[in-house]
Design a protein around this motif. Structure first.
Motif, PDB file in Angstrom:
ATOM      1  N   ALA A 157       0.831  -1.187  -0.009  1.00  0.00           N
ATOM      2  CA  ALA A 157      -0.038   0.115  -0.139  1.00  0.00           C
ATOM      3  C   ALA A 157       0.636   1.306   0.010  1.00  0.00           C
ATOM      4  O   ALA A 157       0.556   2.391  -0.627  1.00  0.00           O
ATOM      5  CB  ALA A 157      -0.797  -0.072   1.167  1.00  0.00           C
ATOM      6  N   SER A 158       2.031   1.199   0.681  1.00  0.00           N
ATOM      7  CA  SER A 158       2.914   2.558   0.685  1.00  0.00           C
ATOM      8  C   SER A 158       3.311   2.872  -0.796  1.00  0.00           C
ATOM      9  O   SER A 158       3.486   4.160  -0.831  1.00  0.00           O
ATOM     10  CB  SER A 158       4.046   2.202   1.773  1.00  0.00           C
ATOM     11  OG  SER A 158       4.724   1.110   1.245  1.00  0.00           O
ATOM     12  N   ALA A 159       3.638   1.835  -1.464  1.00  0.00           N
ATOM     13  CA  ALA A 159       3.892   2.290  -2.968  1.00  0.00           C
ATOM     14  C   ALA A 159       2.745   2.241  -3.771  1.00  0.00           C
ATOM     15  O   ALA A 159       2.709   3.339  -4.494  1.00  0.00           O
ATOM     16  CB  ALA A 159       4.658   0.996  -3.629  1.00  0.00           C
ATOM     17  N   LEU A 160       1.560   1.461  -3.714  1.00  0.00           N
ATOM     18  CA  LEU A 160       0.573   1.514  -4.702  1.00  0.00           C
ATOM     19  C   LEU A 160      -0.434   2.906  -4.478  1.00  0.00           C
ATOM     20  O   LEU A 160      -0.498   3.399  -5.478  1.00  0.00           O
ATOM     21  CB  LEU A 160      -0.303   0.515  -4.139  1.00  0.00           C
ATOM     22  CG  LEU A 160       0.248  -1.104  -4.679  1.00  0.00           C
ATOM     23  CD1 LEU A 160      -0.643  -2.144  -4.243  1.00  0.00           C
ATOM     24  CD2 LEU A 160       0.259  -1.225  -6.247  1.00  0.00           C
ATOM     25  N   PHE A 161      -0.597   3.408  -3.249  1.00  0.00           N
ATOM     26  CA  PHE A 161      -1.378   4.414  -2.985  1.00  0.00           C
ATOM     27  C   PHE A 161      -0.477   5.774  -3.311  1.00  0.00           C
ATOM     28  O   PHE A 161      -1.200   6.804  -3.972  1.00  0.00           O
ATOM     29  CB  PHE A 161      -1.931   4.245  -1.694  1.00  0.00           C
ATOM     30  CG  PHE A 161      -3.285   3.501  -1.609  1.00  0.00           C
ATOM     31  CD1 PHE A 161      -4.547   4.079  -1.946  1.00  0.00           C
ATOM     32  CD2 PHE A 161      -3.246   2.117  -1.209  1.00  0.00           C
ATOM     33  CE1 PHE A 161      -5.584   3.341  -1.623  1.00  0.00           C
ATOM     34  CE2 PHE A 161      -4.214   1.606  -1.342  1.00  0.00           C
ATOM     35  CZ  PHE A 161      -5.485   2.002  -1.409  1.00  0.00           C
ATOM     36  N   THR A 162       0.815   5.694  -3.024  1.00  0.00           N
ATOM     37  CA  THR A 162       1.690   6.964  -3.418  1.00  0.00           C
ATOM     38  C   THR A 162       1.510   6.991  -4.861  1.00  0.00           C
ATOM     39  O   THR A 162       1.369   8.094  -5.287  1.00  0.00           O
ATOM     40  CB  THR A 162       2.889   6.803  -2.727  1.00  0.00           C
ATOM     41  OG1 THR A 162       2.456   6.491  -1.219  1.00  0.00           O
ATOM     42  CG2 THR A 162       3.610   8.197  -2.902  1.00  0.00           C
ATOM     43  N   ALA A 163       1.624   6.058  -5.446  1.00  0.00           N
ATOM     44  CA  ALA A 163       1.870   6.298  -7.157  1.00  0.00           C
ATOM     45  C   ALA A 163       0.551   6.605  -7.684  1.00  0.00           C
ATOM     46  O   ALA A 163       0.423   7.268  -8.575  1.00  0.00           O
ATOM     47  CB  ALA A 163       2.268   4.704  -7.522  1.00  0.00           C
ATOM     48  N   ALA A 164      -0.604   6.022  -7.101  1.00  0.00           N
ATOM     49  CA  ALA A 164      -1.974   6.770  -7.655  1.00  0.00           C
ATOM     50  C   ALA A 164      -2.325   7.909  -7.201  1.00  0.00           C
ATOM     51  O   ALA A 164      -3.000   8.680  -7.932  1.00  0.00           O
ATOM     52  CB  ALA A 164      -2.783   5.228  -7.238  1.00  0.00           C
ATOM     53  N   VAL A 165      -2.216   8.220  -6.108  1.00  0.00           N
ATOM     54  CA  VAL A 165      -2.811   9.460  -5.462  1.00  0.00           C
ATOM     55  C   VAL A 165      -1.892  10.670  -5.127  1.00  0.00           C
ATOM     56  O   VAL A 165      -2.295  11.488  -4.915  1.00  0.00           O
ATOM     57  CB  VAL A 165      -3.939   9.212  -4.482  1.00  0.00           C
ATOM     58  CG1 VAL A 165      -4.917   7.984  -4.758  1.00  0.00           C
ATOM     59  CG2 VAL A 165      -3.065   8.726  -3.189  1.00  0.00           C
ATOM     60  N   GLY A 166      -0.607  10.303  -5.050  1.00  0.00           N
ATOM     61  CA  GLY A 166       0.212  11.515  -4.567  1.00  0.00           C
ATOM     62  C   GLY A 166       0.712  11.166  -3.178  1.00  0.00           C
ATOM     63  O   GLY A 166      -0.186  10.605  -2.335  1.00  0.00           O
ATOM     64  N   ARG A 167       1.664  12.067  -2.727  1.00  0.00           N
ATOM     65  CA  ARG A 167       2.195  11.814  -1.458  1.00  0.00           C
ATOM     66  C   ARG A 167       1.041  12.511  -0.259  1.00  0.00           C
ATOM     67  O   ARG A 167       0.984  11.813   0.820  1.00  0.00           O
ATOM     68  CB  ARG A 167       3.615  12.523  -1.350  1.00  0.00           C
ATOM     69  CG  ARG A 167       4.007  12.576  -0.062  1.00  0.00           C
ATOM     70  CD  ARG A 167       5.773  13.224  -0.006  1.00  0.00           C
ATOM     71  NE  ARG A 167       6.217  12.887   1.252  1.00  0.00           N
ATOM     72  CZ  ARG A 167       6.093  13.809   2.253  1.00  0.00           C
ATOM     73  NH1 ARG A 167       5.605  14.981   1.912  1.00  0.00           N
ATOM     74  NH2 ARG A 167       6.807  13.727   3.306  1.00  0.00           N
ATOM     75  N   ALA A 168       0.501  13.679  -0.366  1.00  0.00           N
ATOM     76  CA  ALA A 168      -0.241  14.237   0.323  1.00  0.00           C
ATOM     77  C   ALA A 168      -1.299  13.425   0.586  1.00  0.00           C
ATOM     78  O   ALA A 168      -1.772  13.261   1.801  1.00  0.00           O
ATOM     79  CB  ALA A 168      -0.621  15.805  -0.164  1.00  0.00           C
ATOM     80  N   ARG A 169      -2.101  12.992  -0.372  1.00  0.00           N
ATOM     81  CA  ARG A 169      -3.350  12.257  -0.071  1.00  0.00           C
ATOM     82  C   ARG A 169      -3.151  10.842   0.582  1.00  0.00           C
ATOM     83  O   ARG A 169      -3.760  10.295   1.376  1.00  0.00           O
ATOM     84  CB  ARG A 169      -4.212  11.963  -1.551  1.00  0.00           C
ATOM     85  CG  ARG A 169      -5.707  11.180  -1.460  1.00  0.00           C
ATOM     86  CD  ARG A 169      -6.625  12.252  -0.527  1.00  0.00           C
ATOM     87  NE  ARG A 169      -6.741  13.604  -1.121  1.00  0.00           N
ATOM     88  CZ  ARG A 169      -7.994  13.748  -2.114  1.00  0.00           C
ATOM     89  NH1 ARG A 169      -8.625  12.571  -2.431  1.00  0.00           N
ATOM     90  NH2 ARG A 169      -7.961  14.849  -2.444  1.00  0.00           N
ATOM     91  N   ALA A 170      -1.765  10.053   0.163  1.00  0.00           N
ATOM     92  CA  ALA A 170      -1.456   9.076   0.787  1.00  0.00           C
ATOM     93  C   ALA A 170      -1.238   9.038   2.167  1.00  0.00           C
ATOM     94  O   ALA A 170      -1.781   8.309   2.982  1.00  0.00           O
ATOM     95  CB  ALA A 170      -0.294   8.247  -0.240  1.00  0.00           C
ATOM     96  N   ASN A 171      -0.554  10.099   2.535  1.00  0.00           N
ATOM     97  CA  ASN A 171      -0.107  10.482   3.945  1.00  0.00           C
ATOM     98  C   ASN A 171      -1.348  10.514   4.709  1.00  0.00           C
ATOM     99  O   ASN A 171      -1.516  10.049   5.864  1.00  0.00           O
ATOM    100  CB  ASN A 171       0.648  11.927   3.814  1.00  0.00           C
ATOM    101  CG  ASN A 171       2.219  11.442   3.703  1.00  0.00           C
ATOM    102  OD1 ASN A 171       2.357  10.362   3.307  1.00  0.00           O
ATOM    103  ND2 ASN A 171       2.898  12.348   3.542  1.00  0.00           N
TER     104      ASN A 171
END
Length: 266
Positions: A157-171
């Motif tokens: 998830a730390s890679a998949l979500f950051t790749a998809a929605v960007g750092r701010a939203r994933a954080n």
């Protein structure tokens, strides 16, 4: 190969004459949360289909109004009581199982479509976003709720979500455990499209799967590989970091307390 739909360990599987394979999680009492046997079944199917020239497209979905509520926490608690708790080996085995689940989906060379209705939480969210094309109903939501029970995201998830929605939203999702609606997920680039009801979702997914099944399998496989190498180049390293961190956190007093409260219905 499977021709007619069959269900084992809470997972339905079928392959039609056009090479469209369907994998449906069916554990409605647990909101399709995955236990060990269900996870093993998903992994085995993906490994089998990855090597089959007869499979051109794979569709992942869940029955009963949920995609997957993540790991079967109640089952984890029962297993822990039976084995005397979460030691390092047991904790690592649990997290590696989730990582292998998502790895199996990412290892499929053909296009993978996720058809989501309802909750996609925890490892269920990772499993959904591991697909190449993600379609949902308007009542679908995503949630990385790990922090609420003293854990961290896993299953890539730390890679998949950051790749998809960007750092701010994933954080925000990972650190605050915030829920992401289908509409917000679409705006953020996490999903391909969403529909008002399950019937609209099913019709759209069938159309897309049919289109893909008529395309060159080799062209699709090479295209998918090229896209992944760019957008998910650090995926394996992310899995290793998550396995290490979760192995530690599963043994923590915070998680043990959260697990006890969860099972007690608090």
């Amino acid at each position: 190969m499977i021709s007619e739909a069959e269900c084992r360990d809470g997972v339905w599987a079928s392959i039609d004459a056009n090479g469209i394979a369907r994998l449906e999680i069916d554990r409605p009492r647990q909101m399709n949360a995955l236990d060990g046997p269900a996870s093993a079944r998903v992994i085995a199917l993906c490994d089998e289909w990855a090597a089959s020239p007869d499979v051109r497209v794979v569709i992942l979905s869940g029955r009963g109004g949920s995609f997957s509520a993540g790991a079967d926490v109640a089952g984890m608690a029962q297993d822990a009581r039976g084995s005397g708790g979460f030691d390092e080996a047991a904790s690592r085995a649990i997290i590696e199982n989730g990582s292998n689940l998502v790895r199996a989906v990412r290892g499929l060379p053909m296009p993978v479509i996720a058809a989501l209705d309802g909750a996609a939480v925890g490892i269920g969210a990772s499993l959904a976003v591991a697909a190449d094309l993600v379609y949902a109903t308007s009542r679908t939501y995503f949630m990385l709720a790990f922090v609420n029970i003293g854990l961290m995201p896993d299953g890539g998830a730390s890679a998949l979500f950051t790749a998809a929605v960007g750092r701010a939203r994933a954080n925000a999702m990972a650190l605050l455990g915030e829920k992401l609606s289908a509409a917000d997920a679409y705006d953020a680039g996490l999903i391909t499209a969403f529909f008002d009801d399950p019937a609209g979702l099913a019709a759209a997914v069938d159309r897309v799967a049919g289109r893909l099944a008529r395309r060159s399998p080799r062209a699709l496989a090479l295209t998918k590989s090229a896209l992944d190498r760019h957008s998910l180049s650090g995926f394996d390293e992310a899995l290793e970091r998550e396995i290490s961190g979760q192995t530690e956190l599963l043994q923590s007093p915070e998680f043990q307390s959260a697990l006890t409260s969860f099972v007690a219905g608090r």
